[in-house]
Design an enzyme around this catalytic site. Structure first.
Site, mmCIF file in Angstrom:
data_model
loop_
_atom_site.group_PDB
_atom_site.id
_atom_site.type_symbol
_atom_site.label_atom_id
_atom_site.label_comp_id
_atom_site.label_asym_id
_atom_site.label_seq_id
_atom_site.Cartn_x
_atom_site.Cartn_y
_atom_site.Cartn_z
ATOM 1 C CB VAL A 77 13.658 -13.511 3.679
ATOM 2 C CG1 VAL A 77 13.150 -14.902 4.036
ATOM 3 C CG2 VAL A 77 14.038 -12.741 4.921
ATOM 4 C CE LYS A 137 -1.048 -7.788 5.138
ATOM 5 N NZ LYS A 137 -1.785 -6.779 4.378
ATOM 6 C CD GLU A 183 17.174 -11.984 7.622
ATOM 7 O OE1 GLU A 183 17.421 -13.198 7.642
ATOM 8 O OE2 GLU A 183 16.561 -11.401 8.534
ATOM 9 C CG ASP A 215 -1.274 -5.358 8.503
ATOM 10 O OD1 ASP A 215 -2.384 -5.943 8.465
ATOM 11 O OD2 ASP A 215 -0.717 -4.915 7.488
ATOM 12 N N GLY A 227 0.796 -1.218 0.000
ATOM 13 C CA GLY A 227 0.000 0.000 0.000
ATOM 14 C C GLY A 227 0.828 1.268 0.000
#
Length: 559
Positions: A96, A141, A94, A139, A21
């Site tokens: 990932v 999720k 980092e 947040d 967003g």
């Protein structure tokens, strides 16, 4: 060819990995340390909005304060000036290599309960660490949880996280609810103040989705979903997935309680129950009865009207019968009292000594307790690396006497809590020490010959990703930084050879004489041979060619 964009003079911006967003995430390269990174940059179209600027900077501050194996690490932050003049903040994180839980669910559907338990336990470990440092995520999720290629969990995106001490913990902003509708806690949906238990609720939503393949509440719009979070009770996961056990149902429903008081009071509590369920032990959560699951107790008819009393015989007979019944009743009562007293006196409870069973196996302890005509009750296992696994560590009572048939509670040592060993490859010694401490281990360092930079991690025992007892010692091999590439100097002049060797870090140089050639002073051979990794302290022996000797002409004999 377009030149790659460079941030802060050291971070090379690469391909776009994703966007959300308010930000874009690019793959990048730290040119100074030679490692891959992820670079998160505020979208240019939002750069003039002070609210997004503030949220982006807050994410950097929050995440940088959290150094935990299950949280994506922040390495650096900075700001760049866009061509249009706006300030574009960025975060270097980092990198990932893996997939988000959202991508995993899209590809695989719901997960096996065991795997869902392990992932959720690691998410709770990250949240517990975050909450302990005063930060709530707000947040949680599937899209904000990544799984590395070796299965390690990484929680990311603290973009709307808030410090618990800041006081700004309500979820409304310009009348809009911040967060993702499917994972909002009821208090978030109502725009009320939130705390760590809101993250527990979101973690419960994620666990539900991992088990069932869909969130606990779905709807046609975010408002409809938010309404369900506030008003409707979630279904048990076992209604969608028969592989879900009652204990796992209980954990999910406790985490999804509407009232925060009825939830787990911390992510640590939820993680402890998840670990119990994964180990097959009873959980502390108990399902809450809903209204349709409760039954009203039947009440008897207390009305005393319309009784028909039968009267038989004349008054004299009734009086005689009354006396007779009274006498018989009295005799009956006396008989019962006498019999009861006799039984009490004859059967005084016999007491026996409680055996000491600490240090015995469960089987041996049970045999000793039952042998005294007592019962055995097995309590919660003890998770401790100091006791011997499989042996009784505590008993209650520890001694004295009990009546026959009473219970002795024993608790069995189940060993230490198992945790995953974090990676050490390429990390500096100080970072390894901190990482191990945060993961619950103690690092012991052993130096090893290597061409890697001094004091950087090479490997660990036990290896990265394996499980080890919490509190155990992890042996970490770090580089001495004492090796390098030995150049080949054969065919070079002595001066040129010395210059090349010293530039490569080899200063211990010795020369010996070789055979005569047309090019004296040239390196004929070297020991050790070049083009291999050697210690800088080794002696490098160069064999140099010698000048040819021209034989002198002997004088002619006189006649």
């Amino acid at each position: 060819m377009t030149q790659a964009r460079l941030l802060g003079g050291r971070y090379q911006v690469g391909e776009l990995l994703g966007y959300g967003g308010m930000a874009e995430v690019h793959r990048g390269r730290d040119l100074r340390l030679g490692r891959d990174v992820a670079i998160k940059m505020l979208r240019p179209d939002l750069a003039r909005d002070n609210t997004f600027q503030m949220r982006f900077r807050r994410e950097a501050q929050n995440a940088a304060a959290l150094n935990h194996p299950a949280i994506v690490a922040v390495y650096d932050t900075g700001e760049e000036r866009a061509p249009t003049g706006e300030t574009l903040p960025y975060i270097v994180m980092e990198f990932v290599s893996g997939r988000t839980l959202k991508e995993v669910l899209t590809a695989e559907g719901r997960l096996m309960p065991r795997r869902a338990l392990e992932i959720s336990a690691d998410v709770c470990a990250a949240l517990e660490f975050s909450h302990r440092h005063g930060i709530i995520h707000r947040d949680i999720k599937p899209g904000n949880v990544m799984l590395t290629q070796n299965g390690q969990v990484k929680v990311m995106d603290f973009g709307i996280a808030r410090a618990l001490a800041s006081g700004a913990t309500t979820m409304t902003q310009t009348s809009a609810v911040i967060g993702t509708a499917q994972y909002l806690s009821p208090e978030q949906a109502r725009g009320e103040a939130v705390d760590a238990r809101s993250d527990v609720y979101a973690a419960g939503c994620v666990l539900f989705e991992l088990l069932c393949g869909h969130p606990p509440f779905v709807g046609d719009s975010p408002v409809a979903v938010a309404y369900q979070h506030v008003r409707e009770e979630p279904k048990a996961p076992s209604e969608s997935n028969r592989d879900v056990s009652p204990d796992l149902d209980a954990i999910v429903l406790k985490a999804l309680s509407k009232n925060p008081i009825n939830r787990y009071q911390s992510a640590g509590e939820m993680r402890a129950d998840l670990l119990r369920a994964a180990a097959g032990r009873p959980v502390l959560a108990t399902p809450v009865l809903r209204e349709d699951e409760t039954l009203a107790m039947p009440t008897g008819n207390r009305s005393g009207g319309n009784r028909n009393v039968a009267r038989v015989g004349d008054a004299r007979r009734r009086r005689t019968s009354g006396w007779l019944l009274a006498a018989l009743s009295a005799l009956g009562v006396l008989a019962v009292v006498a019999l009861t007293a006799g039984l009490i006196l004859a059967n005084q409870p016999k007491k026996v000594d409680v055996p000491s069973v600490v240090g015995l196996t469960q089987a041996k302890a049970t045999e000793a307790i039952v042998g005294r005509e007592l019962k055995v009750a097995v309590g919660e296992p003890i998770l401790n690396g100091q006791c011997t696994k499989g042996q009784v560590t505590q008993q209650d009572p520890a001694g004295g006497k009990l009546e026959i048939g009473d219970a002795v509670t024993i608790r069995i040592c189940d060993g230490a809590v198992q945790k995953k060993v974090p990676g050490v490859l390429g990390l500096p010694r100080a970072a390894i020490d901190t990482t191990m401490k945060n993961a619950g281990f103690t690092a012991v360092f052993v130096e090893e010959d290597s061409d890697k930079p001094k004091d950087t991690g090479l490997s660990s025992t036990p290896a990265e990703g394996t499980n080890a007892d919490e509190g155990s010692v992890i042996t970490v091999k770090i580089s001495k930084g004492n090796m390098g590439d030995l150049p080949s100097v054969v065919g070079k002049s002595e001066e040129e050879a010395r210059t090349l060797l010293q530039a490569a870090g080899f200063n211990n140089i010795k020369t010996t004489k070789g055979e005569a050639t047309d090019t004296p002073g040239t390196v004929l051979s070297q020991s050790p041979n070049g083009n291999q990794k050697r210690k800088f302290t080794e002696t490098i022996t160069l064999v140099l060619s010698q000048p040819q000797v021209t034989p002198s002409e002997s004088p002619s004999p006189s006649p």
